[in-house]
Design a protein around this motif. Sequence first.
Motif, PDB file in Angstrom:
ATOM      1  N   UNK A 167      21.101 -11.263  22.720  1.00 20.18           N
ATOM      2  CA  UNK A 167      19.771 -11.109  23.324  1.00 20.18           C
ATOM      3  C   UNK A 167      18.802 -10.371  22.408  1.00 20.18           C
ATOM      4  N   UNK A 168      19.311  -9.729  21.355  1.00 24.23           N
ATOM      5  CA  UNK A 168      18.458  -8.970  20.435  1.00 24.23           C
ATOM      6  C   UNK A 168      17.751  -9.919  19.476  1.00 24.23           C
ATOM      7  N   UNK A 169      16.459  -9.803  19.398  1.00 19.92           N
ATOM      8  CA  UNK A 169      15.680 -10.512  18.367  1.00 19.92           C
ATOM      9  C   UNK A 169      15.616  -9.558  17.172  1.00 19.92           C
ATOM     10  N   UNK A 170      16.660  -9.589  16.357  1.00 18.76           N
ATOM     11  CA  UNK A 170      16.821  -8.602  15.281  1.00 18.76           C
ATOM     12  C   UNK A 170      15.693  -8.653  14.259  1.00 18.76           C
ATOM     13  N   UNK A 171      15.060  -9.788  14.102  1.00 15.81           N
ATOM     14  CA  UNK A 171      13.968  -9.893  13.136  1.00 15.81           C
ATOM     15  C   UNK A 171      12.747  -9.065  13.564  1.00 15.81           C
ATOM     16  N   UNK A 172      12.718  -8.635  14.808  1.00 19.35           N
ATOM     17  CA  UNK A 172      11.591  -7.865  15.338  1.00 19.35           C
ATOM     18  C   UNK A 172      11.885  -6.376  15.463  1.00 19.35           C
ATOM     19  N   UNK A 173      13.113  -5.953  15.117  1.00 21.24           N
ATOM     20  CA  UNK A 173      13.530  -4.585  15.392  1.00 21.24           C
ATOM     21  C   UNK A 173      13.904  -3.858  14.104  1.00 21.24           C
ATOM     22  N   UNK A 174      13.436  -2.630  14.008  1.00 14.79           N
ATOM     23  CA  UNK A 174      13.812  -1.734  12.916  1.00 14.79           C
ATOM     24  C   UNK A 174      14.573  -0.563  13.539  1.00 14.79           C
ATOM     25  N   UNK A 175      15.814  -0.370  13.130  1.00 14.46           N
ATOM     26  CA  UNK A 175      16.607   0.764  13.594  1.00 14.46           C
ATOM     27  C   UNK A 175      16.485   1.898  12.584  1.00 14.46           C
ATOM     28  N   UNK A 176      16.100   3.064  13.060  1.00 13.65           N
ATOM     29  CA  UNK A 176      16.030   4.270  12.233  1.00 13.65           C
ATOM     30  C   UNK A 176      17.124   5.180  12.781  1.00 13.65           C
ATOM     31  N   UNK A 177      18.254   5.209  12.086  1.00 10.48           N
ATOM     32  CA  UNK A 177      19.428   5.927  12.591  1.00 10.48           C
ATOM     33  C   UNK A 177      19.406   7.385  12.174  1.00 10.48           C
ATOM     34  N   UNK A 178      19.749   8.231  13.127  1.00 11.69           N
ATOM     35  CA  UNK A 178      19.825   9.661  12.903  1.00 11.69           C
ATOM     36  C   UNK A 178      19.210  10.394  14.073  1.00 11.69           C
ATOM     37  N   UNK A 179      19.361  11.716  14.112  1.00 13.56           N
ATOM     38  CA  UNK A 179      18.779  12.507  15.188  1.00 13.56           C
ATOM     39  C   UNK A 179      17.254  12.363  15.194  1.00 13.56           C
ATOM     40  N   UNK A 180      16.679  12.117  16.348  1.00 12.99           N
ATOM     41  CA  UNK A 180      15.231  11.879  16.430  1.00 12.99           C
ATOM     42  C   UNK A 180      14.422  13.077  15.953  1.00 12.99           C
ATOM     43  N   UNK A 181      14.958  14.292  16.107  1.00  8.28           N
ATOM     44  CA  UNK A 181      14.223  15.468  15.647  1.00  8.28           C
ATOM     45  C   UNK A 181      14.091  15.500  14.126  1.00  8.28           C
ATOM     46  N   UNK A 195      19.569  -1.260  26.733  1.00  3.83           N
ATOM     47  CA  UNK A 195      18.962  -2.439  27.351  1.00  3.83           C
ATOM     48  C   UNK A 195      17.462  -2.500  27.069  1.00  3.83           C
ATOM     49  N   UNK A 196      16.827  -1.337  27.013  1.00  2.00           N
ATOM     50  CA  UNK A 196      15.394  -1.307  26.702  1.00  2.00           C
ATOM     51  C   UNK A 196      15.126  -1.889  25.315  1.00  2.00           C
ATOM     52  N   UNK A 197      16.040  -1.666  24.384  1.00  2.00           N
ATOM     53  CA  UNK A 197      15.883  -2.206  23.029  1.00  2.00           C
ATOM     54  C   UNK A 197      15.935  -3.729  23.060  1.00  2.00           C
ATOM     55  N   UNK A 198      16.895  -4.275  23.810  1.00  5.68           N
ATOM     56  CA  UNK A 198      16.982  -5.730  23.932  1.00  5.68           C
ATOM     57  C   UNK A 198      15.701  -6.289  24.534  1.00  5.68           C
ATOM     58  N   UNK A 199      15.239  -5.656  25.604  1.00  6.75           N
ATOM     59  CA  UNK A 199      14.036  -6.137  26.273  1.00  6.75           C
ATOM     60  C   UNK A 199      12.828  -6.057  25.353  1.00  6.75           C
ATOM     61  N   UNK A 200      12.640  -4.901  24.713  1.00  2.00           N
ATOM     62  CA  UNK A 200      11.465  -4.735  23.864  1.00  2.00           C
ATOM     63  C   UNK A 200      11.509  -5.615  22.619  1.00  2.00           C
ATOM     64  N   UNK A 201      12.698  -5.981  22.161  1.00  2.37           N
ATOM     65  CA  UNK A 201      12.774  -6.911  21.028  1.00  2.37           C
ATOM     66  C   UNK A 201      12.230  -8.283  21.422  1.00  2.37           C
ATOM     67  N   UNK A 202      12.213  -8.568  22.705  1.00  2.00           N
ATOM     68  CA  UNK A 202      11.706  -9.843  23.212  1.00  2.00           C
ATOM     69  C   UNK A 202      10.263  -9.764  23.681  1.00  2.00           C
ATOM     70  N   UNK A 203       9.702  -8.567  23.718  1.00  2.00           N
ATOM     71  CA  UNK A 203       8.320  -8.391  24.164  1.00  2.00           C
ATOM     72  C   UNK A 203       7.382  -7.974  23.037  1.00  2.00           C
ATOM     73  N   UNK A 204       7.916  -7.337  21.998  1.00  2.00           N
ATOM     74  CA  UNK A 204       7.107  -6.743  20.946  1.00  2.00           C
ATOM     75  C   UNK A 204       7.252  -7.512  19.638  1.00  2.00           C
ATOM     76  N   UNK A 205       6.159  -7.596  18.885  1.00  2.00           N
ATOM     77  CA  UNK A 205       6.232  -8.223  17.565  1.00  2.00           C
ATOM     78  C   UNK A 205       7.047  -7.367  16.602  1.00  2.00           C
ATOM     79  N   UNK A 206       6.954  -6.048  16.746  1.00  3.63           N
ATOM     80  CA  UNK A 206       7.721  -5.128  15.901  1.00  3.63           C
ATOM     81  C   UNK A 206       8.086  -3.904  16.720  1.00  3.63           C
ATOM     82  N   UNK A 207       9.375  -3.692  16.892  1.00  7.23           N
ATOM     83  CA  UNK A 207       9.860  -2.576  17.699  1.00  7.23           C
ATOM     84  C   UNK A 207      10.699  -1.649  16.822  1.00  7.23           C
TER      85      UNK A 207
END
Length: 194
Positions: free
Chosen positions: A92-106, A60-72
Motif C-alpha cells: 500500500x506504500x507509494x514509496x516513490x512519494x515518501x522520504x524516511x528520515x530515520x533517527x530520534x525526531x529530536x 498506517x498514517x504513513x501508508x495513507x499519506x503516501x497515497x494522498x501527498x505528492x511528497x511525504x
Amino acid sequence: MPISQDGITLGAPRANIIDVLQVAEKLHRAGFLQGAALERIDQFGRSHKIHHSAETGSGASTLLLSNLSDHHTVFAVEDGNGSITNVQGSPLLRSECVEFVEGPSQVTVPKYKFEHPLQLVLLDGPHAWPFPDLEYYYFYSQIEEGGLLAIDNVEIPTVRKMFDILRADAMWKLDEVILNTAFFYRTSAPAFRR
C-alpha cells in the motif's frame, strides 16, 4: 511511468482508506492512529491538494499519506517494533512519494531543511516532555495557511499541555478532536519570528 492524456503522471493504483484500515493494527507493536482519525486525514487529503506533508512516527498514517501527498516526509525510529520496515514492505506504500528520515525526531527534525511549505503535519512521535513541544517548534512555521496540524495522543499530559496552548493561539483554529487526535487549521495569523 505512464502519463495520462492530461499530462498527470500515473503510478501504481492508489490505496484507499479501507485498504489502510485493514492493515493498520498489524503494522507494528507501538500502537496506531485510530480509524476515525485516519478517516479525517483522508477527508482532508481528498478535499485539499497536499503537495508536501510530514509526520513524526510511522505506521498506517504513513501508508495513507503516501497515497494522498505528492511528497511525504517521515521522521521515525525503528526500535525493533516494525514501524518502519513493515510500512516499507507494505504494497500500500507509494514509496516513490515518501522520504524516511530515520533517527530520534529530536535529532533529525531540527537538522532537516524543509524546502516547501507543508499542507499537513501529523505529530505522533515521542510523548515524553519536551519532545512534543520540540517537534512542534520545528514544524509550526512550515505549515501554510489553511494547512492541517494533527496531534495524536492528546490524553497524555505533555501533549495535552501543547493542545491547550494551541487552542488559545491565534495561529491555530481547532477543527475537532477525534478520540485522542486533535486537528487544527493554520490561520492567517503571523507566525512568531524564530
